[in-house]
Scaffold this active site. Structure first.
Site, mmCIF file in Angstrom:
data_model
loop_
_atom_site.group_PDB
_atom_site.id
_atom_site.type_symbol
_atom_site.label_atom_id
_atom_site.label_comp_id
_atom_site.label_asym_id
_atom_site.label_seq_id
_atom_site.Cartn_x
_atom_site.Cartn_y
_atom_site.Cartn_z
ATOM 1 N N HIS A 138 0.827 -1.213 0.000
ATOM 2 C CA HIS A 138 0.000 0.000 0.000
ATOM 3 C C HIS A 138 0.857 1.256 0.000
ATOM 4 O O HIS A 138 2.050 1.235 0.297
ATOM 5 C CB HIS A 138 -0.928 0.012 1.225
ATOM 6 C CG HIS A 138 -0.240 0.401 2.500
ATOM 7 N ND1 HIS A 138 -0.126 1.722 2.917
ATOM 8 C CD2 HIS A 138 0.376 -0.353 3.448
ATOM 9 C CE1 HIS A 138 0.527 1.759 4.064
ATOM 10 N NE2 HIS A 138 0.841 0.514 4.412
ATOM 11 N N CYS A 139 0.218 2.358 -0.347
ATOM 12 C CA CYS A 139 0.784 3.697 -0.155
ATOM 13 C C CYS A 139 -0.369 4.550 0.355
ATOM 14 O O CYS A 139 -1.139 4.077 1.199
ATOM 15 C CB CYS A 139 1.423 4.225 -1.439
ATOM 16 S SG CYS A 139 0.409 4.095 -2.935
ATOM 17 N N ALA A 140 -0.513 5.772 -0.101
ATOM 18 C CA ALA A 140 -1.635 6.595 0.362
ATOM 19 C C ALA A 140 -2.922 6.263 -0.398
ATOM 20 O O ALA A 140 -3.974 6.039 0.196
ATOM 21 C CB ALA A 140 -1.304 8.076 0.215
ATOM 22 N N MET A 141 -2.817 6.219 -1.721
ATOM 23 C CA MET A 141 -3.984 5.943 -2.562
ATOM 24 C C MET A 141 -3.969 4.541 -3.168
ATOM 25 O O MET A 141 -4.976 4.088 -3.702
ATOM 26 C CB MET A 141 -4.064 6.976 -3.690
ATOM 27 C CG MET A 141 -4.331 8.395 -3.213
ATOM 28 S SD MET A 141 -5.961 8.573 -2.454
ATOM 29 C CE MET A 141 -7.021 8.266 -3.868
ATOM 30 N N GLY A 142 -2.824 3.874 -3.129
ATOM 31 C CA GLY A 142 -2.729 2.554 -3.738
ATOM 32 C C GLY A 142 -2.746 2.599 -5.250
ATOM 33 O O GLY A 142 -3.229 1.668 -5.894
ATOM 34 N N ARG A 145 2.928 4.613 -5.931
ATOM 35 C CA ARG A 145 4.109 4.007 -5.305
ATOM 36 C C ARG A 145 3.958 2.508 -5.109
ATOM 37 O O ARG A 145 4.832 1.718 -5.506
ATOM 38 C CB ARG A 145 4.387 4.690 -3.957
ATOM 39 C CG ARG A 145 4.950 6.078 -4.074
ATOM 40 C CD ARG A 145 4.907 6.838 -2.757
ATOM 41 N NE ARG A 145 3.550 7.278 -2.423
ATOM 42 C CZ ARG A 145 3.266 8.105 -1.419
ATOM 43 N NH1 ARG A 145 4.248 8.547 -0.632
ATOM 44 N NH2 ARG A 145 2.022 8.478 -1.199
#
Length: 217
Positions: A138-142, A145
């Site tokens: 995951h990242c912030a929004m998926g 990254r």
């Protein structure tokens, strides 16, 4: 892309590159890679399985400890690790049976994510060696990254081209890595293609080309 340019190690980010003259595949230029995302993908949701037991999700998914435990996640790769990003860390999951790996990356075209490609791919690969494991990247929004790291994994460990990897993930999730990450994945695609070609020929890519590939921005 001419063989002279490939041997020199200077490769335009916007030109297609054919590593194997006898093969059909060309690594697309950066703009052509971006066009792959124009054909559409599933509606954006918080988390999706993009490969068996491998999921891409967002910050909300990563913070929901109850749902993670209920779903049976055993590994988490946070591509937005750090105080100013999704600040979880191994401590956040310390009382859960979850193995954590953090990559402190910014979702900027100028950020060099490529040094993390192999370590992140190894973490995913090791996790999936156990068929009972489930890993969330995951990242912030998926979308950028985390997606870039999953694409790198599929390229490194599943022998996919960057085009095949993008097609695989787009079947299951709405992703859009930033242009800088796409250029870095393109460089990885060329590197892996050189390695595959030279493994077949019994030569070393660095010896054959005389240098490593370097993309001209």
């Amino acid at each position: 892309m001419s063989s002279t340019a490939l041997k020199s190690g200077k490769i335009s980010a916007y030109a297609a590159v054919k590593v194997d003259p006898d093969g059909d595949y060309c690594t697309p230029g950066a703009f052509d890679l971006e066009r792959l995302f124009w054909k559409g993908s599933p509606k954006y949701t918080h988390v999706n399985e993009v490969w068996p037991n491998l999921y891409i999700g967002d910050e909300k998914t990563a913070l929901d400890r109850y749902s993670l435990e209920k779903a049976g996640f055993t590994h988490i790769l946070n591509a937005a690790h750090g105080r100013w990003n999704v600040d979880t860390g191994p401590e956040y999951y310390s009382d859960m049976n979850i193995e954590y790996h953090g990559v402190e990356a910014d979702d900027l075209p100028t950020f060099n994510l490529s040094p993390f490609f192999y370590s992140a791919a190894e973490f995913i690969h090791t996790a999936l060696q156990n068929e009972t494991s489930k890993i969330l990247v995951h990242c912030a929004m998926g979308r950028s990254r985390s997606a870039a790291l999953v694409l790198a994994y599929l390229m490194i460990y599943k022998n996919m081209t960057v085009v095949d990897a993008i097609d695989q993930v787009l079947q299951h999730r709405c992703i859009l890595p930033n242009r800088g990450f796409l250029k870095q994945l393109r460089e990885l695609d060329i590197k892996l293609a050189l390695e595959r070609r030279d493994n077949m020929n019994g030569t070393n890519s660095s010896e054959k080309t005389g240098t490593s590939t370097e993309t001209e921005i």
